[in-house]
Structures are given as C-alpha cells and as structure tokens.
Design a protein around this motif. Sequence first.
Motif, PDB file in Angstrom:
ATOM      1  N   ALA A  42      10.879  -0.844  -8.949  1.00  0.00           N
ATOM      2  CA  ALA A  42      10.115   0.113  -8.150  1.00  0.00           C
ATOM      3  C   ALA A  42       9.356   1.043  -9.089  1.00  0.00           C
ATOM      4  O   ALA A  42       9.921   1.538 -10.080  1.00  0.00           O
ATOM      5  CB  ALA A  42      11.048   0.912  -7.250  1.00  0.00           C
ATOM      6  N   LEU A  43       8.092   1.267  -8.790  1.00  0.00           N
ATOM      7  CA  LEU A  43       7.223   2.090  -9.624  1.00  0.00           C
ATOM      8  C   LEU A  43       6.913   3.404  -8.917  1.00  0.00           C
ATOM      9  O   LEU A  43       6.364   3.402  -7.809  1.00  0.00           O
ATOM     10  CB  LEU A  43       5.920   1.343  -9.930  1.00  0.00           C
ATOM     11  CG  LEU A  43       6.068  -0.104 -10.425  1.00  0.00           C
ATOM     12  CD1 LEU A  43       4.704  -0.749 -10.588  1.00  0.00           C
ATOM     13  CD2 LEU A  43       6.843  -0.146 -11.732  1.00  0.00           C
ATOM     14  N   LEU A  62       6.189  -2.137  -5.898  1.00  0.00           N
ATOM     15  CA  LEU A  62       7.453  -2.852  -6.047  1.00  0.00           C
ATOM     16  C   LEU A  62       7.111  -4.234  -6.594  1.00  0.00           C
ATOM     17  O   LEU A  62       6.347  -4.978  -5.971  1.00  0.00           O
ATOM     18  CB  LEU A  62       8.152  -2.976  -4.694  1.00  0.00           C
ATOM     19  CG  LEU A  62       9.541  -3.610  -4.683  1.00  0.00           C
ATOM     20  CD1 LEU A  62      10.548  -2.702  -5.387  1.00  0.00           C
ATOM     21  CD2 LEU A  62      10.003  -3.863  -3.246  1.00  0.00           C
ATOM     22  N   VAL A  63       7.643  -4.566  -7.769  1.00  0.00           N
ATOM     23  CA  VAL A  63       7.227  -5.800  -8.440  1.00  0.00           C
ATOM     24  C   VAL A  63       8.428  -6.608  -8.925  1.00  0.00           C
ATOM     25  O   VAL A  63       9.526  -6.076  -9.098  1.00  0.00           O
ATOM     26  CB  VAL A  63       6.303  -5.499  -9.646  1.00  0.00           C
ATOM     27  CG1 VAL A  63       5.078  -4.716  -9.199  1.00  0.00           C
ATOM     28  CG2 VAL A  63       7.049  -4.729 -10.744  1.00  0.00           C
ATOM     29  N   GLN A  64       8.176  -7.899  -9.128  1.00  0.00           N
ATOM     30  CA  GLN A  64       9.077  -8.774  -9.862  1.00  0.00           C
ATOM     31  C   GLN A  64       8.303  -9.288 -11.062  1.00  0.00           C
ATOM     32  O   GLN A  64       7.095  -9.530 -10.977  1.00  0.00           O
ATOM     33  CB  GLN A  64       9.550  -9.930  -8.987  1.00  0.00           C
ATOM     34  CG  GLN A  64      10.466  -9.494  -7.856  1.00  0.00           C
ATOM     35  CD  GLN A  64      10.887 -10.656  -6.970  1.00  0.00           C
ATOM     36  OE1 GLN A  64      10.059 -11.458  -6.560  1.00  0.00           O
ATOM     37  NE2 GLN A  64      12.176 -10.737  -6.659  1.00  0.00           N
ATOM     38  N   PHE A 107       3.881   0.109  -1.557  1.00  0.00           N
ATOM     39  CA  PHE A 107       4.631   0.788  -0.510  1.00  0.00           C
ATOM     40  C   PHE A 107       3.659   1.379   0.509  1.00  0.00           C
ATOM     41  O   PHE A 107       2.679   2.037   0.148  1.00  0.00           O
ATOM     42  CB  PHE A 107       5.492   1.908  -1.100  1.00  0.00           C
ATOM     43  CG  PHE A 107       6.717   1.408  -1.825  1.00  0.00           C
ATOM     44  CD1 PHE A 107       7.813   0.948  -1.113  1.00  0.00           C
ATOM     45  CD2 PHE A 107       6.758   1.404  -3.208  1.00  0.00           C
ATOM     46  CE1 PHE A 107       8.933   0.483  -1.777  1.00  0.00           C
ATOM     47  CE2 PHE A 107       7.882   0.940  -3.879  1.00  0.00           C
ATOM     48  CZ  PHE A 107       8.974   0.475  -3.158  1.00  0.00           C
ATOM     49  N   VAL A 108       3.947   1.137   1.762  1.00  0.00           N
ATOM     50  CA  VAL A 108       3.128   1.701   2.830  1.00  0.00           C
ATOM     51  C   VAL A 108       3.358   3.211   2.871  1.00  0.00           C
ATOM     52  O   VAL A 108       4.494   3.678   2.806  1.00  0.00           O
ATOM     53  CB  VAL A 108       3.495   1.063   4.186  1.00  0.00           C
ATOM     54  CG1 VAL A 108       2.723   1.722   5.331  1.00  0.00           C
ATOM     55  CG2 VAL A 108       3.207  -0.435   4.153  1.00  0.00           C
ATOM     56  N   ASP A 109       2.288   3.962   2.949  1.00  0.00           N
ATOM     57  CA  ASP A 109       2.323   5.436   3.042  1.00  0.00           C
ATOM     58  C   ASP A 109       2.806   6.129   1.758  1.00  0.00           C
ATOM     59  O   ASP A 109       2.865   7.355   1.709  1.00  0.00           O
ATOM     60  CB  ASP A 109       3.190   5.911   4.218  1.00  0.00           C
ATOM     61  CG  ASP A 109       2.650   5.422   5.549  1.00  0.00           C
ATOM     62  OD1 ASP A 109       1.416   5.288   5.666  1.00  0.00           O
ATOM     63  OD2 ASP A 109       3.453   5.165   6.463  1.00  0.00           O
ATOM     64  N   LYS A 110       3.195   5.361   0.742  1.00  0.00           N
ATOM     65  CA  LYS A 110       3.609   5.939  -0.541  1.00  0.00           C
ATOM     66  C   LYS A 110       4.558   7.144  -0.349  1.00  0.00           C
ATOM     67  O   LYS A 110       4.221   8.285  -0.621  1.00  0.00           O
ATOM     68  CB  LYS A 110       2.385   6.375  -1.358  1.00  0.00           C
ATOM     69  CG  LYS A 110       1.466   5.218  -1.740  1.00  0.00           C
ATOM     70  CD  LYS A 110       0.290   5.716  -2.558  1.00  0.00           C
ATOM     71  CE  LYS A 110      -0.564   4.583  -3.074  1.00  0.00           C
ATOM     72  NZ  LYS A 110      -1.211   3.822  -1.975  1.00  0.00           N
ATOM     73  N   PRO A 111       5.776   6.879   0.098  1.00  0.00           N
ATOM     74  CA  PRO A 111       6.718   7.987   0.358  1.00  0.00           C
ATOM     75  C   PRO A 111       7.106   8.719  -0.930  1.00  0.00           C
ATOM     76  O   PRO A 111       7.094   8.140  -2.016  1.00  0.00           O
ATOM     77  CB  PRO A 111       7.925   7.272   0.965  1.00  0.00           C
ATOM     78  CG  PRO A 111       7.862   5.887   0.403  1.00  0.00           C
ATOM     79  CD  PRO A 111       6.402   5.560   0.305  1.00  0.00           C
ATOM     80  N   PHE A 148       6.439  -2.374   2.859  1.00  0.00           N
ATOM     81  CA  PHE A 148       5.492  -2.621   1.777  1.00  0.00           C
ATOM     82  C   PHE A 148       4.644  -3.836   2.102  1.00  0.00           C
ATOM     83  O   PHE A 148       5.027  -4.675   2.918  1.00  0.00           O
ATOM     84  CB  PHE A 148       6.204  -2.786   0.420  1.00  0.00           C
ATOM     85  CG  PHE A 148       7.444  -3.635   0.447  1.00  0.00           C
ATOM     86  CD1 PHE A 148       7.358  -5.016   0.366  1.00  0.00           C
ATOM     87  CD2 PHE A 148       8.700  -3.053   0.534  1.00  0.00           C
ATOM     88  CE1 PHE A 148       8.496  -5.810   0.370  1.00  0.00           C
ATOM     89  CE2 PHE A 148       9.853  -3.839   0.548  1.00  0.00           C
ATOM     90  CZ  PHE A 148       9.745  -5.219   0.454  1.00  0.00           C
ATOM     91  N   ILE A 149       3.484  -3.904   1.488  1.00  0.00           N
ATOM     92  CA  ILE A 149       2.549  -5.005   1.735  1.00  0.00           C
ATOM     93  C   ILE A 149       2.232  -5.699   0.424  1.00  0.00           C
ATOM     94  O   ILE A 149       2.206  -5.081  -0.641  1.00  0.00           O
ATOM     95  CB  ILE A 149       1.243  -4.508   2.401  1.00  0.00           C
ATOM     96  CG1 ILE A 149       0.593  -3.409   1.550  1.00  0.00           C
ATOM     97  CG2 ILE A 149       1.505  -4.012   3.803  1.00  0.00           C
ATOM     98  CD1 ILE A 149      -0.741  -2.941   2.077  1.00  0.00           C
ATOM     99  N   GLN A 150       1.979  -6.995   0.512  1.00  0.00           N
ATOM    100  CA  GLN A 150       1.764  -7.806  -0.683  1.00  0.00           C
ATOM    101  C   GLN A 150       0.386  -7.564  -1.295  1.00  0.00           C
ATOM    102  O   GLN A 150      -0.606  -7.387  -0.600  1.00  0.00           O
ATOM    103  CB  GLN A 150       1.921  -9.283  -0.339  1.00  0.00           C
ATOM    104  CG  GLN A 150       2.052 -10.181  -1.547  1.00  0.00           C
ATOM    105  CD  GLN A 150       2.692 -11.505  -1.188  1.00  0.00           C
ATOM    106  OE1 GLN A 150       3.048 -11.757  -0.035  1.00  0.00           O
ATOM    107  NE2 GLN A 150       2.847 -12.362  -2.162  1.00  0.00           N
ATOM    108  N   ASP A 151       0.345  -7.549  -2.637  1.00  0.00           N
ATOM    109  CA  ASP A 151      -0.896  -7.327  -3.372  1.00  0.00           C
ATOM    110  C   ASP A 151      -1.303  -8.580  -4.138  1.00  0.00           C
ATOM    111  O   ASP A 151      -0.449  -9.335  -4.611  1.00  0.00           O
ATOM    112  CB  ASP A 151      -0.725  -6.183  -4.387  1.00  0.00           C
ATOM    113  CG  ASP A 151      -0.467  -4.847  -3.710  1.00  0.00           C
ATOM    114  OD1 ASP A 151      -1.117  -4.569  -2.697  1.00  0.00           O
ATOM    115  OD2 ASP A 151       0.389  -4.087  -4.217  1.00  0.00           O
ATOM    116  N   ASP A 152      -2.598  -8.768  -4.279  1.00  0.00           N
ATOM    117  CA  ASP A 152      -3.119  -9.802  -5.167  1.00  0.00           C
ATOM    118  C   ASP A 152      -3.288  -9.231  -6.567  1.00  0.00           C
ATOM    119  O   ASP A 152      -3.531  -8.032  -6.736  1.00  0.00           O
ATOM    120  CB  ASP A 152      -4.475 -10.306  -4.665  1.00  0.00           C
ATOM    121  CG  ASP A 152      -4.340 -11.103  -3.373  1.00  0.00           C
ATOM    122  OD1 ASP A 152      -3.319 -11.792  -3.210  1.00  0.00           O
ATOM    123  OD2 ASP A 152      -5.252 -11.019  -2.535  1.00  0.00           O
TER     124      ASP A 152
END
Length: 289
Positions: A42-43, A62-64, A107-111, A148-152
């Motif tokens: 988590a970033l 959030l990455v792998q 992350f949606v809305d960047k809490p 969270f939503i997936q990024d390219d």
Amino acid sequence: MSNVFLTRVWGYTPTTWPILGFGKAGGANKFQREYATGDWVALSGTHTEQTRKEEQGRLLGLVQVTNMSVDVFAELQALGTQLEEHCFVHGEFKWPTGFPYLTAFSFVDKPLLIDVLPDRGNSLARAEAAYAMRLEPKEAEKVLALDFIQDDFPFSPSLEGQQNLKHLLTQAGPPPSHGKRVLEYEDGDNSVYVFRLAGTNFYKVGRSNDINRRLMEFNTSPHAVWSGKTFDLVISHTFPSSDSAHKVEQLMHQYLKKYSKGYECFVVAKEGVIEAALGNMIFEYSHSN
C-alpha cells in the motif's frame, strides 16, 4: 491471507513510474527477503512538500511487484519519465533500487491513512518510507477491504528486454491444421485451459492437446526466473477435437476482450469471472452447433 506492506511515497503515477523504489540497499534487501508471491504494498502520500497537498497522508495506490530488483533510474529513463531536481541528491538518484509492478490499483476517494489505520501515526512515517513495513493482519484486512480500481501501466523495460512477457506467454496460435497436412497432424482431444500467474490477477487463456506439458513449458520459461512466480491451472475443459476447442477458445477471447493485455493474456481483478466465461462459452458453443 496475503501480507500487506505499507510505504510512504511522494505520489502514485503508475503510467510514468511503475516501480517500487528504495533509497538504500538495506531497505530493498529487507523488502526482498520479506515480500512473497501474492503480497501487496500500500502506498501512502508523505506529509512533505514534494507530495501534492491533496494527497498528503492519504492512501493512493495498492500494488504487487516482482521479486527481481532493477535499476530504477535506468528503467525510468527507458520509459521517458521526466525526473525533477528533487529526485537527486548531490547528483545521485534517490531511489537506485526497485521492484517493477505486476499489478496496480488506485484507492477510490484516497482515504486518509490515519482514518483507516489510526495507530499509523507520523512517528512511523520515516521507517515506512525507508523499509516498507509489514502491517499487522487486522490492519491488512482493513486496507484490502477498501474500494480500489485497476490501473494500466507500462511493463518494466528491463524485463521486456530479457524477452517481452507477452511473448514468453506465447502468441495466439493459428486455427488447427487440416487438409494436406493431415498426415502430420492427428486430430483428437484438445483442451481449453486457463492458467493464472501465482499471486496475481494475470491469466493466460489458451488451447492444447497436453495441458500438463503446456504448463511445464510456461513454468520453465524465463518469466519464472525473473518473477519468481509460476502458473497454476485454474480451470480447463476437454473437447473431442481441436476445431471445437479452438472455437471455444476464440469465444472466450472475445468475451474477455475488455480485460485483454494482448497475446491471449488478461488481467481480471474480480474472482469468478474467468470460470464463468468458460462455462458461458461452452454453453454458447454447444447451443450454436
């Protein structure tokens, strides 16, 4: 459950910076020892001036990542990423060692981090930035429960340089051979298979007359060396001929088109989609013939 690590960053822009970087060898080495296939990082935005004010202290990505370390500066140069002056100290790049992304989400809305993990105050920020700290299981559950939503993002140039991953996973095969080549090809049972890169949402959908052999080919290819990851069989279905298997394979590729990364490969975050796709396409094929 997978481990979740937390680190502090100046920002999260996977399209231009798809690498988890470390400023010191000790931090990179510690992370490489502790991080395992299927874990997450988590970033969170720092509270420093280099981070945009609206992102400070907030969970951004959030990455792998792969288990293979790379030269971050060389990677970013190859990608054409513009680096600002504050990325250097006395002429030296601040994050020399890093690990390329395999999957990436926003992350949606960047809490605010403090709202999600109240015990993660600023006293830990320096250590989290330097080392990427492993969260407690209950903390990890809270992070993974967020939306969270997936990024390219572009694939790591150095890994592409070793051989493009998509090519390592093989290009799309031609339709089955027939006609004059019948003496060289004996038709029979063929299977449509779905392989999954361990610990990721990366899938390979293909067709073979020997799934075990195909799986062994993937798991002894270079991608297994650099990533430390192997493929597992998720699901398969055997058909009486290569023609029927090929048609269902192509139906699946079309059905999963919006998830495609090219070359019969797909990134699907939601569980069950792949299995449902195969079932639906078998049903569609059987009712169209």
